[in-house]
Scaffold this active site. Structure first.
Site, PDB file in Angstrom:
ATOM      1  N   LYS A  32       0.891  -1.209  -0.003  1.00  0.00           N
ATOM      2  CA  LYS A  32      -0.222  -0.037   0.123  1.00  0.00           C
ATOM      3  C   LYS A  32       0.968   1.156   0.019  1.00  0.00           C
ATOM      4  O   LYS A  32       1.898   1.354   0.845  1.00  0.00           O
ATOM      5  CB  LYS A  32      -0.945  -0.177   1.290  1.00  0.00           C
ATOM      6  CG  LYS A  32      -1.886   1.212   1.292  1.00  0.00           C
ATOM      7  CD  LYS A  32      -2.891   1.130   2.459  1.00  0.00           C
ATOM      8  CE  LYS A  32      -2.344   1.762   3.761  1.00  0.00           C
ATOM      9  NZ  LYS A  32      -2.365   3.220   3.858  1.00  0.00           N
ATOM     10  N   ASP A  59      -3.326   4.384  -1.809  1.00  0.00           N
ATOM     11  CA  ASP A  59      -4.443   4.919  -0.820  1.00  0.00           C
ATOM     12  C   ASP A  59      -4.349   6.347  -0.856  1.00  0.00           C
ATOM     13  O   ASP A  59      -3.798   6.978   0.007  1.00  0.00           O
ATOM     14  CB  ASP A  59      -3.878   4.251   0.254  1.00  0.00           C
ATOM     15  CG  ASP A  59      -4.801   4.645   1.608  1.00  0.00           C
ATOM     16  OD1 ASP A  59      -5.863   5.111   1.376  1.00  0.00           O
ATOM     17  OD2 ASP A  59      -4.368   4.477   2.746  1.00  0.00           O
ATOM     18  N   LYS A  61      -7.466   8.217  -1.168  1.00  0.00           N
ATOM     19  CA  LYS A  61      -8.886   8.662  -0.735  1.00  0.00           C
ATOM     20  C   LYS A  61      -9.299   9.822  -1.397  1.00  0.00           C
ATOM     21  O   LYS A  61      -9.666  11.098  -0.759  1.00  0.00           O
ATOM     22  CB  LYS A  61      -8.945   8.819   0.951  1.00  0.00           C
ATOM     23  CG  LYS A  61      -8.171   7.756   1.763  1.00  0.00           C
ATOM     24  CD  LYS A  61      -8.326   7.937   3.354  1.00  0.00           C
ATOM     25  CE  LYS A  61      -7.734   6.937   3.937  1.00  0.00           C
ATOM     26  NZ  LYS A  61      -6.414   6.693   3.992  1.00  0.00           N
ATOM     27  N   ASP A  64     -13.914  14.993  -4.090  1.00  0.00           N
ATOM     28  CA  ASP A  64     -14.036  16.088  -4.756  1.00  0.00           C
ATOM     29  C   ASP A  64     -15.338  16.091  -5.624  1.00  0.00           C
ATOM     30  O   ASP A  64     -16.067  15.122  -5.462  1.00  0.00           O
ATOM     31  CB  ASP A  64     -12.914  16.427  -5.692  1.00  0.00           C
ATOM     32  CG  ASP A  64     -12.597  17.966  -5.807  1.00  0.00           C
ATOM     33  OD1 ASP A  64     -13.526  18.786  -6.024  1.00  0.00           O
ATOM     34  OD2 ASP A  64     -11.512  18.353  -5.487  1.00  0.00           O
ATOM     35  N   THR A 119     -11.650   6.011  10.984  1.00  0.00           N
ATOM     36  CA  THR A 119     -11.676   5.430  12.416  1.00  0.00           C
ATOM     37  C   THR A 119     -11.044   6.640  13.273  1.00  0.00           C
ATOM     38  O   THR A 119     -11.361   6.628  14.628  1.00  0.00           O
ATOM     39  CB  THR A 119     -10.746   4.527  12.533  1.00  0.00           C
ATOM     40  OG1 THR A 119      -9.506   4.593  11.759  1.00  0.00           O
ATOM     41  CG2 THR A 119     -11.228   3.062  11.977  1.00  0.00           C
ATOM     42  N   ARG A 211       3.206  -1.295  10.730  1.00  0.00           N
ATOM     43  CA  ARG A 211       4.170  -1.509  11.902  1.00  0.00           C
ATOM     44  C   ARG A 211       4.498  -2.755  12.388  1.00  0.00           C
ATOM     45  O   ARG A 211       5.558  -2.911  12.520  1.00  0.00           O
ATOM     46  CB  ARG A 211       3.824  -0.314  12.993  1.00  0.00           C
ATOM     47  CG  ARG A 211       4.108   1.040  12.403  1.00  0.00           C
ATOM     48  CD  ARG A 211       3.406   2.208  13.324  1.00  0.00           C
ATOM     49  NE  ARG A 211       1.971   2.147  13.234  1.00  0.00           N
ATOM     50  CZ  ARG A 211       1.042   2.792  13.843  1.00  0.00           C
ATOM     51  NH1 ARG A 211       1.521   3.703  14.738  1.00  0.00           N
ATOM     52  NH2 ARG A 211      -0.019   2.649  13.793  1.00  0.00           N
TER      53      ARG A 211
END
Ligand code: C5P
Length: 232
Positions: A32, A59, A61, A64, A119, A211
């Site tokens: 990603k 990614d 996002k 518009d 989130t 991570r």
């Protein structure tokens, strides 16, 4: 549709990213690329990783007006990524326009998924700042339904929501789930987490893992462990 582990390559530069991917030798994990890396390195980072034989989830996002998103998606489609995304909050017209932009003349296109509610947005922000009175879970499911009705392939969601999304939108509707941690590792800033095994049991289609792999002493071993627990 294949289930897979996607490594979130949240590195600040191409150099750091390619150094990290070099460690995988013959393996070609699905990666990603997020805003930080893309905005710092530009489209060439996508080409470099793609040329090494990796699948890419870009990614960015998008959110518009429909025409702008359609044209931006047409540009991303030329990069030949495997998966990309947008905010369902942009509405059905924007999502349909995005699909049109993303579709190549031969009819092929990358997987397109929607972010429902971030989130980082909590119930208080939803109510007091965005003035959305419906409960969080209801808005997440409504946005997922809007995405499905607009023809999108799936959503990014917590593994805790994967089963409910499949119930509402169908088992073929893809759930891409971050918030994954090993049972013996630090949760860090992620709150609603699952292990790869639990994500598998919950029906996640793709887990996005950052991570626990990128910061591991042995990232390749951590990746193999994810694969074993999620796909095994
Ligand atoms: O390092 P970690 O495993 O927490 O990385 C998770 C990745 O998934 C990060 O790139 C993060 O930005 C992304 N993500 C997330 N939660 C969302 C959407 C994306 O953690 N709701």
């Amino acid at each position: 549709m294949g289930k897979d582990v996607i490594i979130a390559c949240d590195f600040p530069s191409a150099e750091k990213t390619l150094e990290f991917l070099d460690r995988f030798k013959g393996r070609k994990p699905f990666v990603k690329i997020g805003m930080e890396l893309y905005y710092s390195e530009g489209p060439s980072i996508v080409e470099k990783i793609k040329n090494r034989g990796h699948k890419i989830f870009l990614d960015l996002k998008l959110h518009d007006i429909p025409n702008t998103v359609k044209k931006a998606m047409a540009v991303l489609s030329r990069l030949d990524v495997d998966m990309t995304n947008l905010h369902a909050a942009g509405g059905s017209a924007m999502m349909k326009a995005a699909l049109e932009g993303l579709t190549k003349p031969n009819g092929e296109r990358p997987i397109l998924i929607a972010v429902t509610q971030l989130t980082s947005t909590d119930s208080e922000t939803l109510k007091n700042e965005l003035l959305i009175g419906a409960p969080m879970a209801e808005t997440v499911m409504k946005y997922a339904e809007n995405a499905a009705r607009s023809g999108l392939d799936g959503v990014v969601c917590s593994p805790l929501e994967a089963a409910a999304v499949h119930n509402t939108c169908g088992s073929g509707f893809i759930t891409v789930t971050p918030g994954v941690r090993f049972s013996d590792s630090d949760a860090g800033d992620q709150k609603r987490i699952m292990t790869p095994e639990q994500a598998k049991a919950a029906g996640s289609d793709y887990i996005v893992v950052g991570r626990p792999i990128t910061a591991a002493e042995d990232p390749v071993a951590a990746y193999e462990r994810c694969i074993r627990e999620f796909l095994g």
